[in-house]
Design a protein around this motif. Sequence first.
Motif, PDB file in Angstrom:
ATOM      1  N   ALA A 175      35.798  22.353 -95.587  1.00 20.21           N
ATOM      2  CA  ALA A 175      37.094  21.635 -94.743  1.00 20.21           C
ATOM      3  C   ALA A 175      38.124  22.610 -93.963  1.00 20.21           C
ATOM      4  N   GLY A 176      38.005  23.829 -94.017  1.00 24.67           N
ATOM      5  CA  GLY A 176      38.996  24.679 -93.751  1.00 24.67           C
ATOM      6  C   GLY A 176      38.344  25.666 -92.216  1.00 24.67           C
ATOM      7  N   HIS A 177      37.024  25.480 -92.274  1.00 25.21           N
ATOM      8  CA  HIS A 177      36.258  26.429 -91.423  1.00 25.21           C
ATOM      9  C   HIS A 177      36.268  25.568 -89.806  1.00 25.21           C
ATOM     10  N   ARG A 178      37.462  24.644 -90.045  1.00 23.39           N
ATOM     11  CA  ARG A 178      37.539  23.870 -88.105  1.00 23.39           C
ATOM     12  C   ARG A 178      37.875  24.775 -87.474  1.00 23.39           C
ATOM     13  N   LYS A 179      39.318  25.777 -87.943  1.00 28.44           N
ATOM     14  CA  LYS A 179      40.052  27.119 -87.614  1.00 28.44           C
ATOM     15  C   LYS A 179      38.752  27.882 -87.441  1.00 28.44           C
ATOM     16  N   THR A 180      38.563  28.290 -88.367  1.00 34.30           N
ATOM     17  CA  THR A 180      37.529  29.834 -88.930  1.00 34.30           C
ATOM     18  C   THR A 180      36.386  30.212 -87.542  1.00 34.30           C
ATOM     19  N   LEU A 181      35.991  29.116 -88.063  1.00 37.33           N
ATOM     20  CA  LEU A 181      34.403  28.142 -86.770  1.00 37.33           C
ATOM     21  C   LEU A 181      34.619  27.781 -85.594  1.00 37.33           C
ATOM     22  N   HIS A 182      35.441  28.075 -84.589  1.00 41.12           N
ATOM     23  CA  HIS A 182      36.852  27.729 -84.100  1.00 41.12           C
ATOM     24  C   HIS A 182      36.113  26.060 -83.677  1.00 41.12           C
ATOM     25  N   GLY A 183      36.905  24.961 -84.061  1.00 45.79           N
ATOM     26  CA  GLY A 183      36.100  23.373 -84.770  1.00 45.79           C
ATOM     27  C   GLY A 183      35.052  23.833 -85.124  1.00 45.79           C
TER      28      GLY A 183
ATOM     29  N   VAL B 139      25.545  24.985 -98.991  1.00 45.08           N
ATOM     30  CA  VAL B 139      26.567  25.834 -98.197  1.00 45.08           C
ATOM     31  C   VAL B 139      26.531  26.616 -99.575  1.00 45.08           C
ATOM     32  N   THR B 140      27.282  28.244 -99.146  1.00 46.16           N
ATOM     33  CA  THR B 140      28.002  28.507-100.484  1.00 46.16           C
ATOM     34  C   THR B 140      29.160  28.366-101.428  1.00 46.16           C
ATOM     35  N   THR B 141      29.158  28.814-102.753  1.00 50.34           N
ATOM     36  CA  THR B 141      30.120  28.112-103.556  1.00 50.34           C
ATOM     37  C   THR B 141      31.768  29.275-103.307  1.00 50.34           C
ATOM     38  N   ALA B 142      30.971  29.695-103.042  1.00 47.25           N
ATOM     39  CA  ALA B 142      32.419  31.609-103.400  1.00 47.25           C
ATOM     40  C   ALA B 142      32.219  32.152-102.207  1.00 47.25           C
ATOM     41  N   PRO B 143      32.828  33.130-102.213  1.00 45.77           N
ATOM     42  CA  PRO B 143      33.073  33.995-100.979  1.00 45.77           C
ATOM     43  C   PRO B 143      32.009  35.321-101.273  1.00 45.77           C
TER      44      PRO B 143
ATOM     45  N   PRO C 115      34.184  33.977 -96.177  1.00 46.67           N
ATOM     46  CA  PRO C 115      34.677  32.432 -96.784  1.00 46.67           C
ATOM     47  C   PRO C 115      33.791  32.365 -97.517  1.00 46.67           C
ATOM     48  N   ALA C 116      33.641  31.163 -98.401  1.00 40.28           N
ATOM     49  CA  ALA C 116      32.539  30.421 -99.330  1.00 40.28           C
ATOM     50  C   ALA C 116      32.805  29.056 -98.202  1.00 40.28           C
ATOM     51  N   GLY C 117      31.690  28.150 -98.895  1.00 36.60           N
ATOM     52  CA  GLY C 117      31.477  27.323 -97.876  1.00 36.60           C
ATOM     53  C   GLY C 117      30.355  27.764 -95.993  1.00 36.60           C
ATOM     54  N   LEU C 118      30.131  28.556 -96.251  1.00 35.14           N
ATOM     55  CA  LEU C 118      28.852  28.679 -94.879  1.00 35.14           C
ATOM     56  C   LEU C 118      27.393  28.232 -95.514  1.00 35.14           C
TER      57      LEU C 118
END
Length: 291
Positions: A221-229, A237-241, A252-255
């Motif tokens: 959910a936090g990747h909207r800004k990290t991944l430019h929307g 997806v990954t579960t840890a950084p 970050p996690a979630g990639l």
Amino acid sequence: MSRTPAPRPRSTAPSGHASITAFLSSLPGESTRSLRRTYLQEYTAHLATTRDCRETDLTLADLLDPAHATAWLDAAARGETRRRNSLRGPTAPASANSMAARTSTLNTFTAHAGHPLALTVPKPEFAPRLSPTEAHRTLKLLTAHQPDGILTSTWERTVALIALAVTTGHGLAHLQPMTLDDLQLDRPLPHARTAGAWYPLDTVTRHALARWHDTHHALTAGHRKTLHGGDVHQLWVTTAPGRPRNGRTAPPAGLPAARRTLEAAHRRLVTLALGTPLLLEQFCPTDSPDA
């Protein structure tokens, strides 16, 4: 008056790197490309080390040389090219299955280059499959009990992966590329799609996937800004950084999770929970496409 030396002529030999890139681009599926890329990278790294040169200096002729191919396969069979630990230790000989994949990679690459080596592919070894009853009972056990020493999110992801293997009969080659669009969990009969086909889900599998779906959303959910929307549509997806590399900040996690990440997490879960390193494919029915 000194004369400026004439520049050295560039080699006109076909580049090995360019030939590999063209070969990989010709392959239809990402899972196949990833597998072939892994072994060709291992081949070029081994050859560059033995020739004491850069990998980019290797020519296509270097890669097509039967002596070079044989030397790499021999070293790989002895376990000398392994970059990660294995269940039998870091120096254990390579498995018949990995040697079959290496040889097949060389055969398809050299055939694409117009000079097939036609090496004999070792006969693969297949681990014994669990019976359907054993697979479902083991899945229920793994779904209900999180072992100590493993992240909750990693446990949830791995259990969902195993549940799909049991339900669809497909291994990582087909499960790893799945996206969120391949899940329809809110239908009267929930189902999932892999390898182009839809499979109905039982209650245990639906629960495991729904739990992982919620965790997936929390991680990404936090990747909207990290991944430019952007959103992360890959199912796994990954579960840890990750670890910082070359001075860069840790991802970050979630990639999107790589196949080796899913394999390592699966091996750790089943070893901790069951005391034995069952392969994911052992959860597939014996009459399944990946059996």
